[in-house]
Scaffold this motif. Structure first.
Motif, short mmCIF file in Angstrom:
data_model
loop_
_atom_site.label_atom_id
_atom_site.label_comp_id
_atom_site.label_asym_id
_atom_site.label_seq_id
_atom_site.Cartn_x
_atom_site.Cartn_y
_atom_site.Cartn_z
N PHE A 69 5.23 1.31 2.79
CA PHE A 69 6.45 1.53 3.35
C PHE A 69 7.55 2.12 3.53
N ASN A 70 7.12 2.75 2.43
CA ASN A 70 7.85 3.64 1.67
C ASN A 70 7.71 4.64 1.45
N GLY A 71 6.71 5.02 1.92
CA GLY A 71 6.41 6.49 2.79
C GLY A 71 5.48 7.13 1.53
N CYS A 72 4.89 6.52 0.58
CA CYS A 72 3.80 7.04 0.04
C CYS A 72 2.41 6.67 0.28
N ILE A 73 1.74 8.07 -0.21
CA ILE A 73 0.27 8.40 0.19
C ILE A 73 -0.35 7.42 -0.76
N VAL A 74 -1.48 6.52 -0.12
CA VAL A 74 -2.27 5.80 -0.41
C VAL A 74 -3.78 5.91 -0.58
N VAL A 75 -3.50 6.06 -2.19
CA VAL A 75 -5.43 7.06 -2.81
C VAL A 75 -5.54 4.84 -3.66
N GLY A 76 -6.58 4.65 -2.85
CA GLY A 76 -7.19 2.91 -3.27
C GLY A 76 -8.92 2.87 -3.43
N TYR A 77 -9.14 1.88 -4.50
CA TYR A 77 -10.46 1.83 -4.92
C TYR A 77 -10.70 0.73 -3.37
N ASN A 78 -12.11 1.16 -2.83
CA ASN A 78 -12.28 0.86 -1.11
C ASN A 78 -13.33 -0.15 -1.21
N PHE A 106 -4.55 -9.52 -1.50
CA PHE A 106 -3.76 -8.72 0.22
C PHE A 106 -3.43 -7.26 -1.26
N GLY A 107 -2.81 -7.28 -1.80
CA GLY A 107 -2.27 -5.46 -2.11
C GLY A 107 -0.83 -5.39 -1.51
N PHE A 108 0.09 -6.07 -1.92
CA PHE A 108 2.17 -6.15 -1.60
C PHE A 108 2.13 -4.70 -2.08
N CYS A 109 1.14 -4.18 -3.32
CA CYS A 109 1.77 -2.86 -4.36
C CYS A 109 1.30 -1.27 -2.57
N MET A 110 0.51 -1.88 -2.37
CA MET A 110 -0.47 -0.82 -1.37
C MET A 110 0.88 -1.04 -0.09
N ALA A 111 1.46 -2.49 0.44
CA ALA A 111 2.32 -2.28 1.40
C ALA A 111 3.18 -1.82 1.28
N GLU A 112 3.87 -2.23 0.02
CA GLU A 112 5.29 -1.46 -0.36
C GLU A 112 5.21 0.11 -0.46
N ALA A 113 4.34 0.88 -0.95
CA ALA A 113 3.92 2.00 -0.66
C ALA A 113 3.82 2.81 0.52
N LEU A 132 10.48 5.11 -7.07
CA LEU A 132 9.12 6.64 -7.38
C LEU A 132 8.16 6.10 -6.49
N MET A 133 7.92 5.49 -5.78
CA MET A 133 7.31 5.39 -4.62
C MET A 133 7.61 6.72 -3.73
N GLN A 134 8.92 6.51 -3.08
CA GLN A 134 8.55 7.78 -2.07
C GLN A 134 9.47 8.66 -2.75
N HIS A 135 9.32 9.35 -3.82
CA HIS A 135 9.77 10.36 -4.56
C HIS A 135 7.82 11.10 -5.14
N ALA A 136 6.58 10.23 -5.16
CA ALA A 136 5.44 10.47 -5.42
C ALA A 136 4.70 11.05 -4.94
N LEU A 137 4.11 11.87 -5.28
CA LEU A 137 2.45 12.05 -4.28
C LEU A 137 1.80 11.81 -3.74
N ALA A 138 1.71 10.27 -4.70
CA ALA A 138 0.40 9.26 -3.98
C ALA A 138 0.33 8.11 -4.72
N ILE A 139 0.43 6.92 -4.60
CA ILE A 139 0.09 6.02 -5.55
C ILE A 139 -1.25 5.39 -5.38
N ILE A 140 -1.61 5.29 -6.95
CA ILE A 140 -2.74 4.85 -6.95
C ILE A 140 -3.47 3.18 -7.56
N VAL A 141 -4.07 2.55 -5.86
CA VAL A 141 -4.28 1.50 -6.50
C VAL A 141 -5.68 1.26 -7.01
N PRO A 142 -6.11 1.44 -8.03
CA PRO A 142 -7.16 0.43 -8.89
C PRO A 142 -8.35 -0.25 -8.59
N SER A 143 -7.43 -1.09 -8.57
CA SER A 143 -8.14 -2.43 -8.60
C SER A 143 -9.20 -2.86 -8.00
#
Length: 197
Positions: free
Chosen positions: A108-117, A99-106, A83-94
């Protein structure tokens, strides 16, 4: 780094609970969708919930705002990497991410990350900036900035996004590799031995 054809969807991957910020994301997505942008990519939500009342709030908001065709609740999934590899971007709104494993996984999987700063997400963005000298994703500070990113990203040429994905991949491989983590733990234990002797 995985190089896969991107499909027309954003991804949220994580637990369905209040501190993960999913409702804020859905509200920003709805605002972007209704701001004369009916072609906004679909939002796929992957994750389990142990909070029944919060899940009901999410589902009620989707129904009340007629988002059933725009937001897909996938439940818990075992194909998150794909799902990450094919997504335009992953959104991390927390707003309270560690640490945010989801962000690191994304990353690693070549997925653009949009995240709450803030907190761990901000730290990872800063680590990447320090390591590569350039941005490794798209941080945002409020719902207006998130709404703007959701609107702009789908039309951003891949020639601009590919280097960001590459820098994110390099960052996660260098800073968060198993070998690197083992070395840091080893150094930490070594330091403790020096302090106690």
């Amino acid at each position: 780094m995985p190089v896969n054809a991107k499909e027309n969807y954003f991804l949220y991957a994580g637990r369905i609970e209040p501190n993960k910020g999913l409702l804020d994301l859905i509200k920003a997505y709805n605002k972007a969708l209704t701001s004369n942008n009916p072609s906004l990519p679909k939002m796929k939500v992957a994750g389990a919930s142990s909070d029944v009342s919060y899940s009901q709030i999410i589902k009620r908001y989707i129904v009340e705002n007629h988002l059933e065709n725009s937001i897909e609740l996938l439940g818990e999934r075992k194909d998150i990497d794909q799902l990450m590899q094919h997504a335009l971007a992953i959104i991390v709104p927390s707003k309270f991410e560690g640490f945010g494993f989801c962000m690191a996984e994304a990353m690693f999987n070549g997925c653009i990350v949009v995240g709450y700063n803030d907190t761990g997400t901000k730290e990872q963005f800063e680590n990447g900036l320090q390591y590569t000298g350039k941005s490794i994703g798209f941080p945002y500070n409020n719902s207006e900035e998130l709404c703007d990113l959701l609107t702009r990203l789908p039309s951003t040429p891949d020639i601009e996004l590919a280097p960001i994905r590459e820098r994110a991949f390099l960052t996660v491989n260098e800073l968060y590799s198993i070998e690197n983590n083992v070395q840091k733990i080893h150094d930490f234990y070594k330091q403790l031995n020096l302090l106690t002797s």
